[in-house]
Design an enzyme around this catalytic site. Structure first.
Site, PDB file in Angstrom:
ATOM      1  N   GLY A  11      47.442 -59.961  -9.798  1.00  0.00           N
ATOM      2  CA  GLY A  11      47.386 -59.687  -8.377  1.00  0.00           C
ATOM      3  C   GLY A  11      48.488 -60.746  -7.640  1.00  0.00           C
ATOM      4  O   GLY A  11      49.174 -61.462  -8.342  1.00  0.00           O
ATOM      5  N   LEU A  13      47.814 -63.330  -5.783  1.00  0.00           N
ATOM      6  CA  LEU A  13      47.482 -64.710  -5.906  1.00  0.00           C
ATOM      7  C   LEU A  13      47.420 -65.214  -7.213  1.00  0.00           C
ATOM      8  O   LEU A  13      47.769 -66.074  -7.644  1.00  0.00           O
ATOM      9  CB  LEU A  13      45.990 -64.981  -5.261  1.00  0.00           C
ATOM     10  CG  LEU A  13      45.298 -66.207  -5.182  1.00  0.00           C
ATOM     11  CD1 LEU A  13      46.287 -67.553  -4.555  1.00  0.00           C
ATOM     12  CD2 LEU A  13      44.018 -66.376  -4.525  1.00  0.00           C
ATOM     13  N   ASP A  35      36.577 -56.727 -16.421  1.00  0.00           N
ATOM     14  CA  ASP A  35      36.271 -56.106 -15.242  1.00  0.00           C
ATOM     15  C   ASP A  35      35.116 -56.717 -14.562  1.00  0.00           C
ATOM     16  O   ASP A  35      33.986 -56.982 -15.596  1.00  0.00           O
ATOM     17  CB  ASP A  35      35.855 -54.657 -15.377  1.00  0.00           C
ATOM     18  CG  ASP A  35      35.324 -53.784 -14.033  1.00  0.00           C
ATOM     19  OD1 ASP A  35      34.992 -54.729 -13.205  1.00  0.00           O
ATOM     20  OD2 ASP A  35      35.568 -52.751 -14.006  1.00  0.00           O
ATOM     21  N   ALA A  59      39.065 -58.389  -6.035  1.00  0.00           N
ATOM     22  CA  ALA A  59      38.492 -58.031  -5.016  1.00  0.00           C
ATOM     23  C   ALA A  59      38.660 -56.747  -4.852  1.00  0.00           C
ATOM     24  O   ALA A  59      39.487 -56.058  -5.291  1.00  0.00           O
ATOM     25  CB  ALA A  59      39.160 -58.887  -3.767  1.00  0.00           C
ATOM     26  N   ASP A 101      38.210 -64.913   5.788  1.00  0.00           N
ATOM     27  CA  ASP A 101      38.101 -64.970   7.048  1.00  0.00           C
ATOM     28  C   ASP A 101      37.132 -63.911   7.581  1.00  0.00           C
ATOM     29  O   ASP A 101      36.630 -64.250   8.911  1.00  0.00           O
ATOM     30  CB  ASP A 101      39.487 -65.226   7.837  1.00  0.00           C
ATOM     31  CG  ASP A 101      40.550 -63.980   7.552  1.00  0.00           C
ATOM     32  OD1 ASP A 101      40.521 -63.354   6.409  1.00  0.00           O
ATOM     33  OD2 ASP A 101      41.216 -63.697   8.509  1.00  0.00           O
ATOM     34  N   TYR A 124      33.643 -54.933   4.258  1.00  0.00           N
ATOM     35  CA  TYR A 124      34.444 -55.761   3.347  1.00  0.00           C
ATOM     36  C   TYR A 124      33.837 -57.297   3.798  1.00  0.00           C
ATOM     37  O   TYR A 124      33.511 -57.828   2.950  1.00  0.00           O
ATOM     38  CB  TYR A 124      36.009 -55.635   3.847  1.00  0.00           C
ATOM     39  CG  TYR A 124      36.862 -56.573   3.155  1.00  0.00           C
ATOM     40  CD1 TYR A 124      36.971 -56.687   1.737  1.00  0.00           C
ATOM     41  CD2 TYR A 124      37.330 -57.725   3.773  1.00  0.00           C
ATOM     42  CE1 TYR A 124      37.541 -57.734   1.014  1.00  0.00           C
ATOM     43  CE2 TYR A 124      37.942 -58.759   3.231  1.00  0.00           C
ATOM     44  CZ  TYR A 124      38.080 -58.787   1.972  1.00  0.00           C
ATOM     45  OH  TYR A 124      38.732 -59.764   1.573  1.00  0.00           O
ATOM     46  N   LYS A 128      31.975 -59.507   1.025  1.00  0.00           N
ATOM     47  CA  LYS A 128      32.433 -60.988   0.593  1.00  0.00           C
ATOM     48  C   LYS A 128      31.711 -62.103   1.033  1.00  0.00           C
ATOM     49  O   LYS A 128      31.431 -62.876   0.154  1.00  0.00           O
ATOM     50  CB  LYS A 128      33.971 -61.071   1.232  1.00  0.00           C
ATOM     51  CG  LYS A 128      35.026 -60.648   0.890  1.00  0.00           C
ATOM     52  CD  LYS A 128      35.315 -60.530  -0.506  1.00  0.00           C
ATOM     53  CE  LYS A 128      36.314 -61.896  -0.729  1.00  0.00           C
ATOM     54  NZ  LYS A 128      36.687 -61.730  -2.069  1.00  0.00           N
TER      55      LYS A 128
HETATM   56  N1  LIG Z   1      45.133 -60.357   0.754  1.00  0.00           N
HETATM   57  C1  LIG Z   1      44.644 -60.968   1.593  1.00  0.00           C
HETATM   58  O1  LIG Z   1      45.217 -60.713   2.910  1.00  0.00           O
HETATM   59  C2  LIG Z   1      43.377 -61.913   1.534  1.00  0.00           C
HETATM   60  C3  LIG Z   1      42.961 -62.928   2.789  1.00  0.00           C
HETATM   61  C4  LIG Z   1      41.702 -63.493   2.448  1.00  0.00           C
HETATM   62  C5  LIG Z   1      41.118 -63.483   1.154  1.00  0.00           C
HETATM   63  N2  LIG Z   1      41.725 -62.770   0.327  1.00  0.00           N
HETATM   64  C6  LIG Z   1      40.942 -62.958  -1.055  1.00  0.00           C
HETATM   65  O2  LIG Z   1      41.858 -63.482  -1.875  1.00  0.00           O
HETATM   66  C7  LIG Z   1      41.794 -63.141  -3.239  1.00  0.00           C
HETATM   67  C8  LIG Z   1      42.919 -62.427  -3.888  1.00  0.00           C
HETATM   68  O3  LIG Z   1      43.505 -61.585  -3.195  1.00  0.00           O
HETATM   69  P1  LIG Z   1      45.104 -61.130  -3.540  1.00  0.00           P
HETATM   70  O4  LIG Z   1      45.599 -60.643  -2.163  1.00  0.00           O
HETATM   71  O5  LIG Z   1      45.525 -61.656  -4.669  1.00  0.00           O
HETATM   72  O6  LIG Z   1      44.482 -59.517  -3.909  1.00  0.00           O
HETATM   73  P2  LIG Z   1      45.325 -58.568  -5.297  1.00  0.00           P
HETATM   74  O7  LIG Z   1      46.670 -58.739  -5.129  1.00  0.00           O
HETATM   75  O8  LIG Z   1      44.698 -57.215  -4.969  1.00  0.00           O
HETATM   76  O9  LIG Z   1      44.419 -59.343  -6.577  1.00  0.00           O
HETATM   77  C9  LIG Z   1      43.332 -58.838  -7.058  1.00  0.00           C
HETATM   78  C10 LIG Z   1      43.153 -58.743  -8.445  1.00  0.00           C
HETATM   79  O10 LIG Z   1      41.928 -58.640  -8.966  1.00  0.00           O
HETATM   80  C11 LIG Z   1      42.155 -57.322 -10.045  1.00  0.00           C
HETATM   81  N3  LIG Z   1      40.754 -56.702  -9.927  1.00  0.00           N
HETATM   82  C12 LIG Z   1      40.190 -55.696  -8.899  1.00  0.00           C
HETATM   83  N4  LIG Z   1      39.146 -55.347  -9.443  1.00  0.00           N
HETATM   84  C13 LIG Z   1      38.701 -56.121 -10.142  1.00  0.00           C
HETATM   85  C14 LIG Z   1      37.530 -56.178 -11.261  1.00  0.00           C
HETATM   86  N5  LIG Z   1      36.457 -55.311 -10.931  1.00  0.00           N
HETATM   87  N6  LIG Z   1      37.531 -56.884 -11.950  1.00  0.00           N
HETATM   88  C15 LIG Z   1      38.687 -57.756 -12.648  1.00  0.00           C
HETATM   89  N7  LIG Z   1      39.743 -57.758 -11.947  1.00  0.00           N
HETATM   90  C16 LIG Z   1      39.931 -56.817 -10.785  1.00  0.00           C
HETATM   91  C17 LIG Z   1      43.122 -56.414  -9.453  1.00  0.00           C
HETATM   92  O11 LIG Z   1      43.715 -55.796 -10.597  1.00  0.00           O
HETATM   93  P3  LIG Z   1      44.001 -54.209 -10.330  1.00  0.00           P
HETATM   94  O12 LIG Z   1      44.841 -54.072  -9.075  1.00  0.00           O
HETATM   95  O13 LIG Z   1      44.351 -53.821 -11.464  1.00  0.00           O
HETATM   96  O14 LIG Z   1      42.643 -53.425  -9.942  1.00  0.00           O
HETATM   97  C18 LIG Z   1      44.264 -57.662  -8.959  1.00  0.00           C
HETATM   98  O15 LIG Z   1      44.970 -57.882 -10.223  1.00  0.00           O
HETATM   99  C19 LIG Z   1      40.563 -61.943  -3.128  1.00  0.00           C
HETATM  100  O16 LIG Z   1      39.407 -62.501  -3.286  1.00  0.00           O
HETATM  101  C20 LIG Z   1      40.728 -61.559  -1.564  1.00  0.00           C
HETATM  102  O17 LIG Z   1      39.330 -61.037  -1.003  1.00  0.00           O
HETATM  103  C21 LIG Z   1      42.767 -62.073   0.450  1.00  0.00           C
END
Ligand SMILES: NC(=O)c1ccc[n+]([C@@H]2O[C@H](COP(=O)([O-])OP(=O)(O)OC[C@H]3O[C@@H](n4cnc5c(N)ncnc54)[C@H](OP(=O)(O)O)[C@@H]3O)[C@@H](O)[C@H]2O)c1
Length: 292
Positions: A11, A13, A35, A59, A101, A124, A128
């Site tokens: 992902g 992050l 998973d 997520a 947030d 969502y 969270k």
């Molecule tokens: N993006 C934002 O603006 C934002 C803001 C605040 C907080 N956050 C939090 O920050 C964290 C990281 O976000 P990100 O933007 O890096 O998200 P991301 O790019 O979507 O990365 C999430 C990763 O988790 C994997 N994943 C999804 N479902 C899964 C499961 N059931 N088991 C194991 N792995 C799984 C995804 O793989 P696949 O794609 O292959 O499913 C992906 O590699 C999350 O907790 C999110 O809620 C994000």
């Protein structure tokens, strides 16, 4: 060397965490390899790896889709977190979990403190918050980190890209309309990853308690102002206009104000992250959208 496992390592992050954690031995696990919803498989994989720390970046976070798919949202964001919390307690690893947030209702007008009452207004955000609470209740050694408006070079795999890349693409195609009544802090995952590395390096040090931290860039802006900065820094001449949340027609409700204060981070002796626009400029240069 302490062993850190990153869940969701491909992902946006997860991708930036790997190089930031150079002081640790790191194992990255993709969704296919672990998973979080599959407790027995997670137990087998983590039981084999025996990490000191597990970082959960997984997520289910297409915010509008979550409104129609509460079961899937809660499966990953709440039960997945619960599974890891229970395994952390049994296998004795520290769990570092990410939240959002969107656990706040957005009625505030000053940055939210870690101990302000969470009151989510979307599926969502509710899922969270449930995940946070389950980690806090069942995992004695945990860090829960709330952040906002993440963007990183890999793009959010769960959202099909990130806001910056979407703006650059739309800006090349025609007029762009962006909401101007939701205020947050854009945060580069590269900067958040470095902060996580600093936190883990300080784990166990007096004055660095386990628990909940808000970590974002400094400053605040609306999504419209964020888009305006992107186009300015890329020297793109775009027909950009502000709209209201009501005009956007989005299915999920979103907080109008979700800037996070960093009180606990500062109290623990860590430096504020840099201003969001400086981080954005670096990102745009790294992606080749802006000149050096
Ligand atoms: N993006 C934002 O603006 C934002 C803001 C605040 C907080 N956050 C939090 O920050 C964290 C990281 O976000 P990100 O933007 O890096 O998200 P991301 O790019 O979507 O990365 C999430 C990763 O988790 C994997 N994943 C999804 N479902 C899964 C499961 N059931 N088991 C194991 N792995 C799984 C995804 O793989 P696949 O794609 O292959 O499913 C992906 O590699 C999350 O907790 C999110 O809620 C994000």
């Amino acid at each position: 060397m302490r062993h850190v496992v990153i869940i969701g390592s491909k992902g946006q992050l997860g991708t930036d965490l790997h190089p930031a954690l150079s002081a640790f031995r790191v194992t990255g696990l993709t969704h296919g390899e672990l998973d979080v919803c599959d407790l027995e498989r997670a137990r087998a994989v983590l039981g084999e790896l025996r990490p000191d720390v597990v970082i959960n970046t997984s997520a289910y976070h297409k915010v509008d889709v979550c409104e129609d798919e509460p079961a899937a949202s809660f499966a990953v964001n709440a039960t997945g977190a619960y599974n890891l919390a229970r395994l952390a307690a049994g296998l004795e690893f520290t769990l570092l979990h990410f939240s959002s947030d969107y656990v706040f209702d957005g009625r505030g007008r000053v940055p939210y403190r870690e101990d302000d009452l969470a009151n989510p207004i979307s599926v969502y955000g509710t899922s969270k918050l449930a995940g946070e609470n389950l980690v806090r209740a069942f995992c004695p050694r945990h860090f829960v980190i709330r952040s906002t408006g993440l963007y990183g070079v890999a793009g959010a795999s769960g959202k099909g890209g990130n806001f910056v890349e979407t703006m650059v693409r739309l800006g090349k195609a025609g007029p762009v309309r962006v909401v101007d009544d939701q205020v947050m802090t854009p945060t580069a995952t590269a900067d958040l990853a470095r902060a996580v590395a600093a936190l883990l390096a300080a784990e166990g040090r007096p004055g660095v308690p386990y628990g909940l931290y808000h970590i974002t860039s400094t400053g605040q802006c609306s999504w419209f102002a964020f888009a305006k900065s992107i186009f300015e820094l890329c020297a793109m001449d775009v027909d950009l206009s502000p709209i209201t949340t009501a005009q956007s027609g989005a299915k999920a409700r979103r907080p109008a104000f979700s800037v996070l204060g960093h009180g606990k981070w500062i109290e623990a002796g860590f430096a504020e992250l840099r201003p969001w626009r400086d981080a954005l400029a670096d990102y745009l240069r790294a992606k080749g959208h802006a000149r050096a």
